[in-house]
Design an enzyme around this catalytic site. Structure first.
Site, mmCIF file in Angstrom:
data_model
loop_
_atom_site.group_PDB
_atom_site.id
_atom_site.type_symbol
_atom_site.label_atom_id
_atom_site.label_comp_id
_atom_site.label_asym_id
_atom_site.label_seq_id
_atom_site.Cartn_x
_atom_site.Cartn_y
_atom_site.Cartn_z
ATOM 1 N N HIS A 1 0.857 -1.192 0.000
ATOM 2 C CA HIS A 1 0.000 0.000 0.000
ATOM 3 C C HIS A 1 0.891 1.239 0.000
ATOM 4 O O HIS A 1 0.831 2.063 0.917
ATOM 5 C CB HIS A 1 -0.931 0.033 1.221
ATOM 6 C CG HIS A 1 -2.074 -0.933 1.140
ATOM 7 N ND1 HIS A 1 -2.732 -1.424 2.245
ATOM 8 C CD2 HIS A 1 -2.692 -1.500 0.076
ATOM 9 C CE1 HIS A 1 -3.694 -2.247 1.860
ATOM 10 N NE2 HIS A 1 -3.686 -2.310 0.538
ATOM 11 N N HIS B 1 -11.048 -9.421 -6.830
ATOM 12 C CA HIS B 1 -10.799 -8.129 -6.171
ATOM 13 C C HIS B 1 -10.019 -7.257 -7.154
ATOM 14 O O HIS B 1 -9.112 -7.744 -7.826
ATOM 15 C CB HIS B 1 -9.993 -8.429 -4.903
ATOM 16 C CG HIS B 1 -9.553 -7.282 -4.087
ATOM 17 N ND1 HIS B 1 -10.233 -6.090 -4.009
ATOM 18 C CD2 HIS B 1 -8.475 -7.143 -3.255
ATOM 19 C CE1 HIS B 1 -9.589 -5.289 -3.168
ATOM 20 N NE2 HIS B 1 -8.521 -5.900 -2.714
ATOM 21 N N GLU C 1 -8.049 -4.655 -6.545
ATOM 22 C CA GLU C 1 -6.813 -3.988 -6.128
ATOM 23 C C GLU C 1 -5.652 -4.503 -6.971
ATOM 24 O O GLU C 1 -5.604 -5.678 -7.353
ATOM 25 C CB GLU C 1 -6.570 -4.203 -4.624
ATOM 26 C CG GLU C 1 -5.554 -3.226 -4.077
ATOM 27 C CD GLU C 1 -5.564 -3.083 -2.554
ATOM 28 O OE1 GLU C 1 -6.261 -3.855 -1.871
ATOM 29 O OE2 GLU C 1 -4.865 -2.176 -2.060
ATOM 30 N N ASP D 1 -2.644 -5.412 -6.706
ATOM 31 C CA ASP D 1 -1.766 -6.557 -6.413
ATOM 32 C C ASP D 1 -2.346 -7.857 -6.967
ATOM 33 O O ASP D 1 -1.619 -8.839 -7.133
ATOM 34 C CB ASP D 1 -1.481 -6.680 -4.905
ATOM 35 C CG ASP D 1 -2.710 -6.575 -4.038
ATOM 36 O OD1 ASP D 1 -3.661 -5.869 -4.408
ATOM 37 O OD2 ASP D 1 -2.721 -7.214 -2.967
ATOM 38 N N HIS E 1 -11.795 -6.434 1.727
ATOM 39 C CA HIS E 1 -11.814 -5.149 2.365
ATOM 40 C C HIS E 1 -12.139 -3.989 1.407
ATOM 41 O O HIS E 1 -12.013 -2.809 1.817
ATOM 42 C CB HIS E 1 -10.451 -4.889 3.038
ATOM 43 C CG HIS E 1 -9.310 -4.776 2.038
ATOM 44 N ND1 HIS E 1 -8.454 -3.701 2.014
ATOM 45 C CD2 HIS E 1 -8.935 -5.563 1.029
ATOM 46 C CE1 HIS E 1 -7.574 -3.851 1.038
ATOM 47 N NE2 HIS E 1 -7.843 -4.971 0.447
ATOM 48 N N ASP F 1 -8.162 -11.698 -0.312
ATOM 49 C CA ASP F 1 -7.310 -11.170 0.772
ATOM 50 C C ASP F 1 -7.603 -11.815 2.131
ATOM 51 O O ASP F 1 -6.705 -11.891 2.981
ATOM 52 C CB ASP F 1 -7.531 -9.658 0.904
ATOM 53 C CG ASP F 1 -6.763 -8.859 -0.139
ATOM 54 O OD1 ASP F 1 -5.702 -9.318 -0.591
ATOM 55 O OD2 ASP F 1 -7.236 -7.771 -0.509
ATOM 56 N N TYR G 1 -1.649 -8.965 9.581
ATOM 57 C CA TYR G 1 -2.480 -8.686 8.398
ATOM 58 C C TYR G 1 -3.900 -8.314 8.838
ATOM 59 O O TYR G 1 -4.472 -7.326 8.388
ATOM 60 C CB TYR G 1 -2.492 -9.942 7.519
ATOM 61 C CG TYR G 1 -3.090 -9.760 6.152
ATOM 62 C CD1 TYR G 1 -2.270 -9.545 5.045
ATOM 63 C CD2 TYR G 1 -4.456 -9.822 5.950
ATOM 64 C CE1 TYR G 1 -2.820 -9.379 3.788
ATOM 65 C CE2 TYR G 1 -5.016 -9.660 4.701
ATOM 66 C CZ TYR G 1 -4.184 -9.447 3.615
ATOM 67 O OH TYR G 1 -4.728 -9.286 2.370
ATOM 68 N N HIS H 1 -2.708 -14.046 -0.692
ATOM 69 C CA HIS H 1 -1.362 -13.724 -0.193
ATOM 70 C C HIS H 1 -0.931 -14.819 0.774
ATOM 71 O O HIS H 1 -1.731 -15.265 1.610
ATOM 72 C CB HIS H 1 -1.349 -12.415 0.606
ATOM 73 C CG HIS H 1 -1.692 -11.196 -0.186
ATOM 74 N ND1 HIS H 1 -0.868 -10.671 -1.143
ATOM 75 C CD2 HIS H 1 -2.764 -10.374 -0.132
ATOM 76 C CE1 HIS H 1 -1.423 -9.577 -1.657
ATOM 77 N NE2 HIS H 1 -2.581 -9.386 -1.075
HETATM 78 FE FE1 FEO Z 1 -6.778 -5.832 -1.264
HETATM 79 FE FE2 FEO Z 1 -4.247 -7.993 -1.687
HETATM 80 O O1 FEO Z 1 -5.341 -6.590 -2.143
#
Ligand code: FEO
Length: 399
Positions: free
Chosen positions: A23, A80, A82, A84, A147, A166, A194, A227
């Site tokens: 982030h 998701h 995002e 990543d 999230h 996530d 996390y 992750h």
């Molecule tokens: Fe919310 Fe691993 O991205």
């Protein structure tokens, strides 16, 4: 590198051993991370679940080509938006344009918003299913605000695998890949860090989502997050941990986080710690100079604590930057059922303690002592005794 998870599912992600911040510079990742992407080969349909972060896009696509003829991928699931996890979509879809991208309705917005591409989006909602052939299905479960608004889980029937993106993940690079093979202390340290830093604001939704998924009554043999390691040995253990962490979690611990200019506030912190221990001998008292400690590690310790004691000297009628950054973080985390107190040294104006009290209250933290403790100049013997008394009051309140 790829890893065959079972006859139908292959991990095709990227382990990022170098990552130290996530982030932007916001979140520390001392043990790196991984971006997990999974290739699911059904009898009739082949699906790719998520991709990897953009810096690894070319490598990801090249590796994927070693695993499969890209034209055999029937569809992509973007759990998701995002970057990543979606960061390689552009590179991949350049190779296989028009491939359907299954995502939530909010996922369409976030993917379009970031990549400005009109891909073949197939919005799905909870309960929708993708037929992979021979009775095997991929079931979609929206996980709004876990999230991001677009977050989604999917569940593979037959193999009984949950892909929760996530959720249940960790920023933890490991070539061992599975929960039963890695060091358990490292694993749970990263899993709680996390949760504390990313998922705490959404704890009520975590509880509700777990209830919903458990309520489906489907067997879960494996949890494959986006992750870190894959949960294959008693995968529900991390679900149980999440249930505990989401429910006003606390251990018998108090965290004192302070910054100091000429050690006055540090001496006050140490005297307060002594007082807490005098009044409450079993509680674990942890002190951090937030100017020197990693703020995300301190947030994790705060998350585990019953009490949060924050200290700063007054500087230019305000508080020191590292303490300001910490209390700002706490406001967003919406911690549940925590008590707190503020203290700090001053020479003349002395605003810091009042400012800290206001920040703690704004964070939903109940003040143990509404005044807090102001210490004039560097604490002398009498002032240190006052700090110890303040500590004893805290110790009793946290007993
Ligand atoms: Fe919310 Fe691993 O991205």
């Amino acid at each position: 590198m790829s890893l065959k998870i079972n006859d139908n599912v292959t991990w095709v992600g990227k382990i990022d051993w170098e990552l130290r911040h996530f982030h932007g510079e916001e979140l520390s990742t001392h043990r790196g991370s991984s971006y997990n992407s999974y290739l699911v080969r059904g009898k009739e349909k082949t699906v790719l679940i998520d991709t990897v972060w953009k810096p690894f896009a070319e490598e990801f696509v090249a590796n994927l080509k070693k695993e499969i003829d890209l034209n055999e991928i029937d569809c992509i699931v973007a759990n998701h938006g995002e970057v990543d996890h979606s960061g390689s979509l552009k590179a991949l879809l350049r190779e296989i344009p028009g491939t359907p991208v299954y995502c939530s309705k909010a996922g369409v917005k976030s993917l379009k918003g970031q990549y400005h591409e009109d891909w073949n989006f197939q919005p799905v909602k909870t309960g929708d299913k993708l037929d992979l052939g021979s009775g095997q299905e991929l079931l979609f479960i929206e996980a709004k605000m876990l999230h991001w608004p677009d977050s989604m889980f999917c569940y593979l029937t037959g193999d009984n695998i949950l892909f929760p993106n996530d959720a249940f993940g960790q920023h933890y690079a490991s070539e061992l890949m599975y929960n039963d093979l890695v060091d358990q202390c490292e694993l749970f340290e990263e899993a709680i860090k996390y949760y504390a830093n990313i998922l705490t604001p959404f704890s009520k939704l975590v509880t509700a989502k777990i209830k919903e998924v458990v309520g489906l009554g489907v067997p879960v043999d494996m949890i494959c997050p986006s992750h870190g390691i894959i949960w294959r040995d008693n995968p529900m253990q991390i679900v149980e941990k999440y249930q505990q962490w989401a429910d006003a979690y606390q251990e018998n611990q108090v965290t004192i986080a302070y910054d100091t200019m000429w050690s006055g506030t540090r001496h006050a912190a140490e005297a307060i710690a002594e007082g807490i221990k005098e009044a409450n001998s079993t509680i674990d008292v942890k002190l951090f100079n937030i100017g020197k400690a990693d703020k995300n590690d301190v947030v994790t310790e705060i998350f585990k604590s019953k009490g949060i004691i924050v200290g700063s000297p007054t500087h230019n009628k305000r508080i020191l930057d590292p303490v300001a950054a910490l209390v700002e973080l706490l406001k967003g985390l919406r911690l549940q059922d925590k008590k707190g107190a503020a203290f700090g040294c001053y020479g003349w104006s002395g605003e810091s303690v009042q400012l800290l009290n206001e920040s703690l209250q704004e964070s939903g933290i109940e003040l143990i002592n509404e005044e807090g403790l102001k210490v004039l100049w560097n604490p002398d013997k009498e002032a240190r005794e006052e700090c110890a008394r303040f500590g004893r009051e805290i110790g009793v309140a946290l007993a």
